[in-house]
Design a protein around this motif. Structure first.
Motif, PDB file in Angstrom:
ATOM      1  N   TYR A  32       0.810  -1.223   0.000  1.00 37.89           N
ATOM      2  CA  TYR A  32       0.000   0.000   0.000  1.00 37.89           C
ATOM      3  C   TYR A  32       0.842   1.272   0.000  1.00 37.89           C
ATOM      4  CZ  TYR A  32      -4.635  -1.995   0.262  1.00 37.89           C
ATOM      5  OH  TYR A  32      -5.804  -2.632  -0.047  1.00 37.89           O
ATOM      6  N   SER A  77       0.216   2.865  -3.307  1.00 33.46           N
ATOM      7  CA  SER A  77      -1.160   3.171  -3.677  1.00 33.46           C
ATOM      8  C   SER A  77      -1.367   4.674  -3.829  1.00 33.46           C
ATOM      9  CB  SER A  77      -2.120   2.620  -2.619  1.00 33.46           C
ATOM     10  OG  SER A  77      -3.441   3.024  -2.896  1.00 33.46           O
ATOM     11  N   MET A  89      -5.436   2.411   3.597  1.00 38.50           N
ATOM     12  CA  MET A  89      -5.193   1.037   3.169  1.00 38.50           C
ATOM     13  C   MET A  89      -6.489   0.252   2.985  1.00 38.50           C
ATOM     14  SD  MET A  89      -1.744  -0.110   5.254  1.00 38.50           S
ATOM     15  CE  MET A  89      -2.353   0.317   6.881  1.00 38.50           C
ATOM     16  N   PHE A  95      -6.665  -0.321  -2.882  1.00 35.96           N
ATOM     17  CA  PHE A  95      -5.516   0.043  -3.717  1.00 35.96           C
ATOM     18  C   PHE A  95      -6.046   0.716  -4.986  1.00 35.96           C
ATOM     19  CE2 PHE A  95      -2.113  -0.555  -6.765  1.00 35.96           C
ATOM     20  CZ  PHE A  95      -0.980  -0.322  -6.009  1.00 35.96           C
TER      21      PHE A  95
END
Length: 273
Positions: A29, A32, A37, A40
């Motif tokens: 993550y 991302s 979290m 994603f």
């Protein structure tokens, strides 16, 4: 020949999965595009860019590395001297007493150790900050070094020292050319263990750190209370990579020392023939 199935292999695999899945989850993550979290939302290096632009975090990382390096170096020197003293004690009662005193910091809860250091520094009027953190890390790292070096001293054949003395070597020469090379793997192991313990210590540091100085563990805890930022994920990924480099470096150094000793034994065997 058919290899037998071993249940302990499955158990070992499960243990490694439990240990490493949360770490890889954090690292995953860190790339991302989102801000949490939960989902994603696309690949990006933005959180790493934010991390390197965060001047405060960079200063904290450098301070943490400085404390870890200084404390592990000083703890290694003091721990080496302590292991030599314990090794030279002949009476079992006194040796066991010294070992027990050394192991107290290993088995005591970190909260108790941190509170004890806080009370001690407050009683002395010692200002909390870099100095108090450094002294605390040295104190709890010394027993680790002693426990790493002492087995190597116990394994060493005393005939090596006696032979060096018979050949006219002085006490400093015996130590630098016979004892020190033999126990070098234990010294390096103690240094690396003290370094890693100092890097990730939270409980003791939380008690003895002062205003204006923080280590990485304390800063991450403070930020986590305000909500997890993916910048922390990026930092965790880099620290994990740094730990892998340390482990690989220690492994290569250990392998080099082992191969060096093996070559030396073969040369001695060929010479004796």
């Amino acid at each position: 020949m058919v290899k037998r199935f071993r249940w302990q292999n499955i158990y070992l695999a499960l243990v490694f999965l439990v240990l490493y899945i949360p770490i890889f989850y954090l690292i995953f993550y860190s790339f991302s595009q989102g801000h949490n979290m939960n989902h994603f939302s696309g690949f990006t290096w933005a959180h790493y860019q934010e991390l390197f632009q965060d001047q405060r975090m960079i200063e904290i990382v450098l301070d943490t590395l400085l404390v870890a390096l200084l404390s592990s170096l000083l703890a290694t020197i003091i721990g080496l001297l302590g292991a030599l003293v314990i090794h030279r004690v002949k009476k079992p009662m006194w040796k066991n007493t010294l070992l027990s005193l050394n192991n107290i910091l290993m088995v005591s809860p970190d909260v108790i150790i941190g509170a004890s250091f806080l009370i001690f520094f407050t009683f002395l009027g010692f200002k909390l900050g870099f100095g108090s953190v450094l002294l605390s890390h040295i104190a709890f790292s010394i027993p680790i070094v002693v426990l790493m070096v002492l087995p190597k001293l116990n394994e060493m054949n005393t005939s090596l020292v006696d032979a060096a003395r018979d050949l006219g070597a002085t006490q400093p020469q015996v130590f630098s050319r016979v004892v020190l090379p033999y126990i070098a793997p234990g010294i390096f192991a103690g240094f690396f263990m003290a370094f890693t313990y100092s890097l990730d210590d939270f409980a003791v540091t939380f008690f003895v750190t002062g205003n204006g100085f923080e280590t990485l563990a304390v800063e991450i805890y403070a930020r986590a209370r305000q909500g997890i930022s993916l910048e922390i994920n990026a930092l965790s990924a880099l620290m994990f990579l740094f730990s892998l480099v340390l482990v690989a470096g220690y492994y290569v150094l250990n392998q080099y020392n082992s191969s060096k000793k093996g070559r030396k034994r073969r040369m001695e065997a060929n010479h004796n023939r």
